[in-house]
Design a protein around this motif. Sequence first.
Motif, PDB file in Angstrom:
ATOM      1  N   UNK A   1       0.836  -1.205   0.000  1.00 10.28           N
ATOM      2  CA  UNK A   1       0.000   0.000   0.000  1.00 10.28           C
ATOM      3  C   UNK A   1       0.868   1.252   0.000  1.00 10.28           C
ATOM      4  N   UNK A   2       1.843   1.302   0.882  1.00  9.53           N
ATOM      5  CA  UNK A   2       2.686   2.495   1.005  1.00  9.53           C
ATOM      6  C   UNK A   2       3.568   2.702  -0.217  1.00  9.53           C
ATOM      7  N   UNK A   3       3.937   1.623  -0.883  1.00  7.65           N
ATOM      8  CA  UNK A   3       4.779   1.734  -2.073  1.00  7.65           C
ATOM      9  C   UNK A   3       3.982   2.046  -3.339  1.00  7.65           C
ATOM     10  N   UNK A   4       2.656   1.965  -3.258  1.00 13.88           N
ATOM     11  CA  UNK A   4       1.824   2.165  -4.453  1.00 13.88           C
ATOM     12  C   UNK A   4       0.629   3.071  -4.164  1.00 13.88           C
ATOM     13  N   UNK A   5       0.837   4.102  -3.375  1.00  8.03           N
ATOM     14  CA  UNK A   5      -0.254   4.988  -2.978  1.00  8.03           C
ATOM     15  C   UNK A   5      -0.974   5.601  -4.175  1.00  8.03           C
ATOM     16  N   UNK A   6      -0.236   5.903  -5.229  1.00  3.81           N
ATOM     17  CA  UNK A   6      -0.849   6.539  -6.396  1.00  3.81           C
ATOM     18  C   UNK A   6      -1.873   5.640  -7.081  1.00  3.81           C
ATOM     19  N   UNK A   7      -1.789   4.337  -6.821  1.00  3.64           N
ATOM     20  CA  UNK A   7      -2.731   3.399  -7.453  1.00  3.64           C
ATOM     21  C   UNK A   7      -4.034   3.255  -6.674  1.00  3.64           C
ATOM     22  N   UNK A   8      -4.123   3.938  -5.534  1.00  7.74           N
ATOM     23  CA  UNK A   8      -5.296   3.753  -4.681  1.00  7.74           C
ATOM     24  C   UNK A   8      -6.062   5.049  -4.464  1.00  7.74           C
ATOM     25  N   UNK A   9      -6.187   5.798  -5.535  1.00 11.00           N
ATOM     26  CA  UNK A   9      -6.979   7.028  -5.478  1.00 11.00           C
ATOM     27  C   UNK A   9      -8.456   6.676  -5.495  1.00 11.00           C
ATOM     28  N   UNK A  10      -9.213   7.271  -4.606  1.00 11.00           N
ATOM     29  CA  UNK A  10     -10.640   6.987  -4.515  1.00 11.00           C
ATOM     30  C   UNK A  10     -11.393   7.476  -5.751  1.00 11.00           C
ATOM     31  N   UNK A  11     -12.328   6.675  -6.203  1.00 11.85           N
ATOM     32  CA  UNK A  11     -13.185   7.052  -7.322  1.00 11.85           C
ATOM     33  C   UNK A  11     -14.555   7.518  -6.844  1.00 11.85           C
ATOM     34  N   UNK A  12     -14.816   7.388  -5.542  1.00 18.13           N
ATOM     35  CA  UNK A  12     -16.097   7.772  -4.978  1.00 18.13           C
ATOM     36  C   UNK A  12     -15.912   8.230  -3.537  1.00 18.13           C
ATOM     37  N   UNK A  13     -16.916   8.896  -3.017  1.00 17.78           N
ATOM     38  CA  UNK A  13     -16.889   9.317  -1.624  1.00 17.78           C
ATOM     39  C   UNK A  13     -17.206   8.107  -0.738  1.00 17.78           C
ATOM     40  N   UNK A  14     -16.462   7.956   0.342  1.00 11.63           N
ATOM     41  CA  UNK A  14     -16.721   6.854   1.257  1.00 11.63           C
ATOM     42  C   UNK A  14     -16.857   7.390   2.679  1.00 11.63           C
ATOM     43  N   UNK A  15     -17.573   6.643   3.498  1.00 17.34           N
ATOM     44  CA  UNK A  15     -17.819   7.095   4.860  1.00 17.34           C
ATOM     45  C   UNK A  15     -17.776   5.915   5.828  1.00 17.34           C
ATOM     46  N   UNK A  16     -17.532   6.238   7.079  1.00 14.23           N
ATOM     47  CA  UNK A  16     -17.802   5.329   8.186  1.00 14.23           C
ATOM     48  C   UNK A  16     -18.974   5.923   8.943  1.00 14.23           C
ATOM     49  N   UNK A  17     -19.951   5.110   9.258  1.00 14.52           N
ATOM     50  CA  UNK A  17     -21.093   5.677   9.954  1.00 14.52           C
ATOM     51  C   UNK A  17     -22.171   4.669  10.278  1.00 14.52           C
ATOM     52  N   UNK A  18     -23.300   5.189  10.734  1.00  6.80           N
ATOM     53  CA  UNK A  18     -24.439   4.383  11.149  1.00  6.80           C
ATOM     54  C   UNK A  18     -25.672   4.869  10.396  1.00  6.80           C
ATOM     55  N   UNK A  19     -26.447   3.926   9.857  1.00  5.81           N
ATOM     56  CA  UNK A  19     -27.606   4.277   9.038  1.00  5.81           C
ATOM     57  C   UNK A  19     -28.814   3.466   9.486  1.00  5.81           C
ATOM     58  N   UNK A  20     -29.978   4.116   9.571  1.00  5.44           N
ATOM     59  CA  UNK A  20     -31.221   3.429   9.879  1.00  5.44           C
ATOM     60  C   UNK A  20     -32.362   3.959   9.028  1.00  5.44           C
TER      61      UNK A  20
END
Length: 289
Positions: free
Chosen positions: A129-148
Amino acid sequence: MNRVLWVLLILGFTSCDNINSLISQNTEGQNPVARVDNKYLFEKDLKGLLPERSRPEDSVNIVERYIDTWIKKQLMLKHAEKNLAIDEAEIERRVQEYRFQLIIYAFEKKYVEENLDTLITDEQVKTYYEENLDNFELKQNIVKGVFLKVPKEAPKTKQVKKWLQKWDTDKQREKLNSYAYSYASIFHLNDSVWINFDEMIANTPFPDQISNKVQVLRKQRFLEASDSAYVYYFRINDSKIADQTSPLEYVDMQIRDILMNKRKLALTREFENKIFNEARRKNEYEIYN
C-alpha cells in the motif's frame, strides 16, 4: 414415438435420482435423440446433464434447451463449412493450440494450488500500500457511519436521533442496536467499515436534499430525512472524498488479491523455468540451425 419426446417423457415421470442411471442403460445402444444430416445426438450425451434433485419440469426444460442449442450449433457449422473457404490446416493448427493451452493451464493450475503460499501478512499488505499509494486514489466518496431506515409508525423515532448523537457510549450503542433489530426496515451499524456513500443513501430522500455532497461530508455529522412512510437517519463518523487516497482498510482485500495474483504468476514462471532448465540439462530438446 419421436426419440426426443421419449427422452423428455422419461425425464418428466422419473425421479431425478434415477435419470442418470436410466440414461446410462442405453449407452451401448447409441439411441439418438436428435439428428442434423448425418450427425446425431445420443442419449449417452445427455448423461450428467441434469443436476441432482432437480424437479421433473426443470429437467425437461434443461434437456429441451440442450437439444435446441446442439441443433443450432450443428446447422451453423454446416452453413459455415458450406459458405466459407476454410483453411483446414489453419483450423487444425488453432484447435491443437487451444488444446495445448487447456492442458498446460490445467497442469499449471494444479501445480500452483499444491505449492502456493496463501499466507499474506498485514505487514505485506501495508508495505505494498505504502509503495503504491498513487494506485489507490478513490473514485467515490466513502464514509464510516451508522444508518437506519425506520417506519414512521415505529415507536421512539425521536429517541433514535438522541441515541445516534451519543453513539460513542456503550449504553447508547446497546439501545440503538436493540431498537434497530426490533423496528428498523434497513440498518447499518458497523461504523468501523468504510462504505460507498452514494450506495448507502440510494433510494432515500438524501440525494434530492444534498446539493453538495463534498461540503456535507466535510461539515455535517448527522443527516435526517423522511418520506411518506419512513424516517432516515445517518450518523457520519468519518469520511474520505473522491480523489483522495483510499484508506488502507478500504483496499485491504484488493491488495491481498493483487499480491496473491503476483505470487501465482511468479510461481508459474518459476515452474516453467524449472521444467525448461531440467529438459536442457537432460538434453531433451535441441534447436536446429
